[in-house]
Structure formats: C-alpha cells, structure tokens
Design an enzyme around this catalytic site. Structure first.
Site, mmCIF file in Angstrom:
data_model
loop_
_atom_site.group_PDB
_atom_site.id
_atom_site.type_symbol
_atom_site.label_atom_id
_atom_site.label_comp_id
_atom_site.label_asym_id
_atom_site.label_seq_id
_atom_site.Cartn_x
_atom_site.Cartn_y
_atom_site.Cartn_z
ATOM 1 N N HIS A 97 47.445 56.538 -0.853
ATOM 2 C CA HIS A 97 48.176 57.764 -0.534
ATOM 3 C C HIS A 97 47.662 58.469 0.720
ATOM 4 C CE1 HIS A 97 51.140 60.435 -2.992
ATOM 5 N NE2 HIS A 97 51.509 60.306 -1.740
ATOM 6 N N ASP A 124 53.688 62.431 -8.314
ATOM 7 C CA ASP A 124 52.310 61.927 -8.382
ATOM 8 C C ASP A 124 51.632 62.496 -9.630
ATOM 9 O OD1 ASP A 124 49.659 61.164 -7.723
ATOM 10 O OD2 ASP A 124 49.948 61.629 -5.615
ATOM 11 N N HIS A 126 48.550 63.187 -9.402
ATOM 12 C CA HIS A 126 47.547 64.052 -8.765
ATOM 13 C C HIS A 126 48.191 64.816 -7.610
ATOM 14 C CE1 HIS A 126 45.806 60.158 -10.043
ATOM 15 N NE2 HIS A 126 44.820 60.883 -10.550
ATOM 16 N N ASP A 128 46.655 65.582 -4.808
ATOM 17 C CA ASP A 128 46.054 65.149 -3.530
ATOM 18 C C ASP A 128 45.892 66.338 -2.594
ATOM 19 O OD1 ASP A 128 46.196 62.663 -4.670
ATOM 20 O OD2 ASP A 128 47.964 62.020 -3.557
ATOM 21 N N HIS A 141 42.323 59.394 -0.235
ATOM 22 C CA HIS A 141 43.699 59.468 -0.733
ATOM 23 C C HIS A 141 43.901 60.745 -1.552
ATOM 24 C CE1 HIS A 141 42.914 57.076 -4.777
ATOM 25 N NE2 HIS A 141 42.006 57.998 -4.559
ATOM 26 N N ASP A 227 54.146 58.165 -5.577
ATOM 27 C CA ASP A 227 52.907 57.474 -5.930
ATOM 28 C C ASP A 227 53.174 56.667 -7.201
ATOM 29 O OD1 ASP A 227 50.280 56.982 -7.106
ATOM 30 O OD2 ASP A 227 49.483 58.529 -5.765
ATOM 31 N N ASP A 229 51.355 56.117 -9.558
ATOM 32 C CA ASP A 229 50.829 56.738 -10.783
ATOM 33 C C ASP A 229 51.639 57.948 -11.251
ATOM 34 O OD1 ASP A 229 49.866 59.030 -9.451
ATOM 35 O OD2 ASP A 229 47.853 58.198 -9.233
ATOM 36 N N GLU A 272 50.296 53.585 -3.151
ATOM 37 C CA GLU A 272 49.279 53.297 -4.173
ATOM 38 C C GLU A 272 49.555 52.032 -4.982
ATOM 39 O OE1 GLU A 272 46.254 54.667 -4.825
ATOM 40 O OE2 GLU A 272 46.376 56.257 -3.311
HETATM 41 MN MN LIG Z 1 48.641 60.293 -4.843
#
Ligand SMILES: [Mn+2]
Length: 311
Positions: A97, A124, A126, A128, A141, A227, A229, A272
C-alpha cells in the site's frame, strides 16, 4: 472508457516479501482481457521504473524500514500517476500500500490542474494514517494516507507534496485495526471513518451512498484505493496483514457496483496482493472480478439508469 494499467511492484513497504509479484498475478488473472471484454480501451503501461534509492537520511524513528527506497518509489509512481491520469482512468497494480503515497499524490496533482476537488475512498482494514514519527512497526505501507493528505513530518524524507488531499474529502471504509495514534490523528484531521461495526449496524450501502453524494455535489474526482485486506481473509487469503471480520464477497461487490453506477471513479489502486500467500490464484481472481464490477460488469441491466456503461 480508456483504462491505463500501471504496475508498481513495491514490496519494501510491507512487513514481508511477495507483493512484488502482485502486478504479475493480477495480469495472469486476466485483468486486461476482462476490461477489454467490458468494452473498454485498455492500455498497459507496463511497470513503473524502480528509481534509485535516495541518499539515506537519518530519522529519529529508528524503526523506519526502507525509507530511501519508498521515498524514491513514491517520486517515480507520483510522476507516472500524474501522466497516466491525463486522459484515462489509471489502474495501479501494487505492490504494497505504500504505492498509494505516489498514486494519490499524483492524481491529486492532476485534479488540481483540472480545477476539480479530489476525493479518496480508502477500502482497507487499516487506515494507513501513521506518520514517520508515530509508526512503531516502521513498515511504510502504514503511512501513505497521512502523507497524501499533508500530515506533518514527511518534509525532507518523502518527496514534496504538490497537492495535499483535503482530509475532509477522504472516507475510509472497512477499518478493524487502528492504532491509538492513528485514531487520534484521523479524528483531528476530520477523515470520515466507517469501521466494520458501522457496516454491521447500518449496512455498507448507505455509508457509501452518503460519501458518493458529496463527491457528486462538489463535482469531484474520486480515487479508490482497494487493499486486499478490506476483504475477509476467508475469501481473500493472499495478504500479509490478514485481520478477521472483513467485508464479505457480496459487500465488496456491492461497493464496486455502486461505484460503477456513480460514474465518479477516476482512478483505482489494487494493492497488497501477495501471490506467495494465495491459494491457486483465488485472491487475484477475486480482485480482478471486483475490478470488473467497478468497471461496469453487472448481473442484470438496471434499465432505470440512463447512463449505465458510460462511467
Ligand atoms: Mn492498506
């Protein structure tokens, strides 16, 4: 529509190796032919040239990993993103990312040149949203959204930002792993955040619809950063940072279908993907299918929409 594929095989920003193979896996999963079958004109720009690492600079946070490398990648990717977004919808294939430090800053510069506000949809687990000072893992990332929205502490370490994205024009959906420093920073900056609990309580559609309405109201351009995830690990195992409880197959497709209907998306990251962790390509295939949904594939025609297919 004209789509421009740009490979950004960066893996130095993640905690483990493998994202370098992401662009190859997405191409192998049929991204180009899928887009062509939907009637788009597809240009594959190949791979961003890996720039030479900048001279090492000393930073007080000794946890930081690969700072000169990621800084150099960011400069190269931003330049390509700016060029690729001139007259097409660029699709950036990560890479971890950290590539979004470059993609978002590049398309933000393009939006400014056009006199249009840029909005960012961050899908995502997260946010980030770490700065170079707050990250404890040191994996870069975890910082691209903070960088691209002009948070403090990047000057002299990352390329100068030509145009920061207004944090009030950023919406993060799917969050379920947020560090305390990020939680504070997101709130202070005014980023719109919809964690998994919000999705559980309200459903994902109304949350996204409200954001899209704002983009439309301000005649904005919309960058989507997807992303792996964001998705639940049970359907998308090929990522180094799995967090249980992610978006389901249908939630993810619904988001993409709504984005397609909105005709607002002007650029896209697919990031990712770590093919080394995949199971017979199923995650790469899902990412390509989601891209197809975003770019106009539909189960049934929606005859009430007059502009379907003209994203
Ligand atoms: Mn990310």
């Amino acid at each position: 529509m004209r789509c421009r594929i740009v490979g950004a095989p960066v893996q130095d920003g993640a905690g483990r190796m493998g994202c370098e193979m992401g662009p190859s896996a997405l191409r192998t999963a049929g991204l180009v032919s899928v887009l062509a079958e939907l009637g788009h004109e597809v240009e594959d720009w190949g791979t961003v040239e890996k720039a030479a690492a900048r001279p090492a600079v000393v930073h007080g946070n000794l946890a930081l990993k690969a700072l000169p490398e990621i800084s150099a990648w960011t400069a190269a990717i931003a330049e390509t993103a700016y060029a690729a977004s001139r007259d097409a919808v660029p699709i950036f294939l990560g890479g971890d990312h950290s590539i979004s430090a470059g993609t978002v800053s590049g398309v933000a510069r393009r939006a400014a040149k056009r006199g249009r506000p840029l909005f960012v949809l961050w899908l995502d687990a997260h946010p980030d949203f770490h700065t170079l000072d707050t990250t404890t893992s040191g994996n870069l990332h975890g910082v691209p959204l903070a960088y691209a929205s002009g948070q403090a502490g990047f000057k002299g370490y990352f390329p100068d930002l030509p145009q920061a994205v207004d944090p009030a024009r950023i919406c993060a959906i799917g969050l379920r792993s947020v560090d305390p420093a990020e939680r504070r920073a997101l709130a202070e900056a005014g980023v719109t955040v919809h964690d998994m609990r919000a999705i559980d309580e309200h459903g994902i559609a109304p949350l996204l619809r409200a954001f899209l309405a704002r983009v439309e109201q301000e005649n904005g351009l919309l960058h989507v950063s997807l992303d792996v995830d964001f998705l639940d690990p049970s359907i998308a195992p090929a990522v180094g940072t799995t967090v249980p409880g992610g978006a389901t197959f249908r939630e993810a497709h619904l988001v993409m279908e709504m984005l397609s209907d909105s005709c607002l998306v002007s650029s896209l990251d697919l990031v990712e993907l770590n093919p080394f962790l995949d199971e017979r390509g199923r995650t790469a295939t899902l990412m390509v299918d989601l891209t197809a949904s975003l770019m106009g594939r539909r189960i049934m025609d929606r005859p009430t929409r007059s502009h379907s297919g003209s994203l």
